[in-house]
Design a protein around this motif. Structure first.
Motif, mmCIF file in Angstrom:
data_model
loop_
_atom_site.group_PDB
_atom_site.id
_atom_site.type_symbol
_atom_site.label_atom_id
_atom_site.label_comp_id
_atom_site.label_asym_id
_atom_site.label_seq_id
_atom_site.Cartn_x
_atom_site.Cartn_y
_atom_site.Cartn_z
ATOM 1 N N SER A 187 -64.907 -27.933 30.357
ATOM 2 C CA SER A 187 -64.284 -27.546 31.626
ATOM 3 C C SER A 187 -64.963 -26.287 32.160
ATOM 4 O O SER A 187 -65.456 -25.450 31.409
ATOM 5 N N ASP B 107 -67.344 -28.376 38.297
ATOM 6 C CA ASP B 107 -67.178 -29.823 38.414
ATOM 7 C C ASP B 107 -66.289 -30.451 37.338
ATOM 8 O O ASP B 107 -65.958 -31.624 37.447
ATOM 9 N N TYR B 108 -65.871 -29.705 36.331
ATOM 10 C CA TYR B 108 -64.917 -30.192 35.327
ATOM 11 C C TYR B 108 -63.733 -29.237 35.349
ATOM 12 O O TYR B 108 -63.786 -28.166 34.752
ATOM 13 N N TYR C 117 -56.820 -33.046 34.957
ATOM 14 C CA TYR C 117 -58.246 -32.878 34.679
ATOM 15 C C TYR C 117 -58.979 -33.605 35.788
ATOM 16 O O TYR C 117 -58.833 -34.827 35.948
ATOM 17 N N ILE D 257 -62.699 -34.216 37.986
ATOM 18 C CA ILE D 257 -64.156 -34.164 37.881
ATOM 19 C C ILE D 257 -64.744 -34.372 39.279
ATOM 20 O O ILE D 257 -64.389 -35.330 39.967
ATOM 21 N N LYS E 158 -68.066 -35.110 41.458
ATOM 22 C CA LYS E 158 -69.426 -35.654 41.460
ATOM 23 C C LYS E 158 -69.819 -35.869 42.922
ATOM 24 O O LYS E 158 -69.343 -36.805 43.564
ATOM 25 N N TYR F 217 -62.826 -37.303 40.932
ATOM 26 C CA TYR F 217 -62.252 -38.287 40.018
ATOM 27 C C TYR F 217 -61.105 -37.621 39.257
ATOM 28 O O TYR F 217 -61.299 -36.575 38.634
ATOM 29 N N LEU G 272 -59.304 -37.673 36.264
ATOM 30 C CA LEU G 272 -59.376 -38.225 34.917
ATOM 31 C C LEU G 272 -57.987 -38.288 34.293
ATOM 32 O O LEU G 272 -57.599 -39.304 33.725
ATOM 33 N N ILE H 288 -69.272 -41.732 35.145
ATOM 34 C CA ILE H 288 -68.372 -40.675 34.678
ATOM 35 C C ILE H 288 -67.982 -40.918 33.230
ATOM 36 O O ILE H 288 -68.019 -40.001 32.402
ATOM 37 N N GLU I 203 -71.008 -40.151 31.078
ATOM 38 C CA GLU I 203 -71.290 -38.714 31.038
ATOM 39 C C GLU I 203 -70.320 -37.994 30.092
ATOM 40 O O GLU I 203 -70.723 -37.126 29.319
ATOM 41 N N LEU I 204 -69.045 -38.371 30.144
ATOM 42 C CA LEU I 204 -68.077 -37.768 29.219
ATOM 43 C C LEU I 204 -68.447 -38.080 27.774
ATOM 44 O O LEU I 204 -68.366 -37.217 26.903
ATOM 45 N N HIS J 65 -71.534 -35.982 26.399
ATOM 46 C CA HIS J 65 -71.422 -34.549 26.077
ATOM 47 C C HIS J 65 -71.355 -34.400 24.576
ATOM 48 O O HIS J 65 -70.429 -34.869 23.919
#
Length: 174
Positions: free
Chosen positions: A39, A43-44, A60, A62, A64, A69, A71, A162, A165-166, A169
């Motif tokens: 976070s 963007d998070y 939460y 996100i 982009k 988004y 989440l 998305i 990408e999560l 990480h």
């Protein structure tokens, strides 16, 4: 009564974690420590939702490009059915009005054990103007979601991106 979004921090982290753990099935959860560690203010966006000094929920978000988004969005069991979910959505719609705003809900399927809950959730978002996209998407645990959006369309590839990408990480969660 106004809802305030406050960034997750050492003071509110345990309360937010409890709401998160109480609200989502394990097969739909990103590890909490991972959410915290990625976070940021760009963007998070990981927030506790407050009514004055009372933690009533969590979100939460996100970002982009031109899409926001959602989440996770959850209201604590103790504060459900008091209008906080509507206030949270209204705040998101107001603050991010120039974005395509998307989210996923569990697929509304007659065979689902919690069909009525899923249908109620879908109706809740439709009340605000969210519309279903013409595709379903599954996570790595096999849960199938329906994507809903307001202010435009969101492609399957954008949502998949998305999710990927999560997953990508690489964070030590120990």
């Amino acid at each position: 009564m106004a809802l305030e979004f406050k960034k997750v921090n050492e003071v509110n982290m345990e309360g937010i974690k409890k709401i998160y753990n109480d609200s989502f099935p394990i097969e739909e959860m990103v590890p909490f420590n991972k959410l915290v560690s990625i976070s940021n203010d760009i963007d998070y966006l990981f927030y506790g939702l407050y009514d004055d000094s009372t933690l009533v929920g969590m979100s939460y978000l996100i970002i982009k490009e031109d899409m926001l988004y959602v989440l996770y969005l959850a209201i604590s069991n103790s504060y459900q059915n008091k209008g906080y979910g509507k206030m949270a959505i209204n705040e998101i719609l107001k603050k991010y009005s120039s974005y395509r705003i998307s989210l996923n809900i569990e697929e509304v399927n007659l065979e689902s054990f919690n069909y009525n809950q899923r249908l109620k959730r879908k109706n809740f978002y439709q009340f605000f103007g969210f519309v279903s996209q013409d595709y379903l998407i599954s996570n790595d645990e096999g849960v199938t979601f329906e994507t809903m959006v307001i202010n435009g369309d969101v492609t399957h590839q954008e949502i998949r991106g998305i999710f990927d990408e999560l997953k990508d990480h690489k964070i030590d969660l120990n």
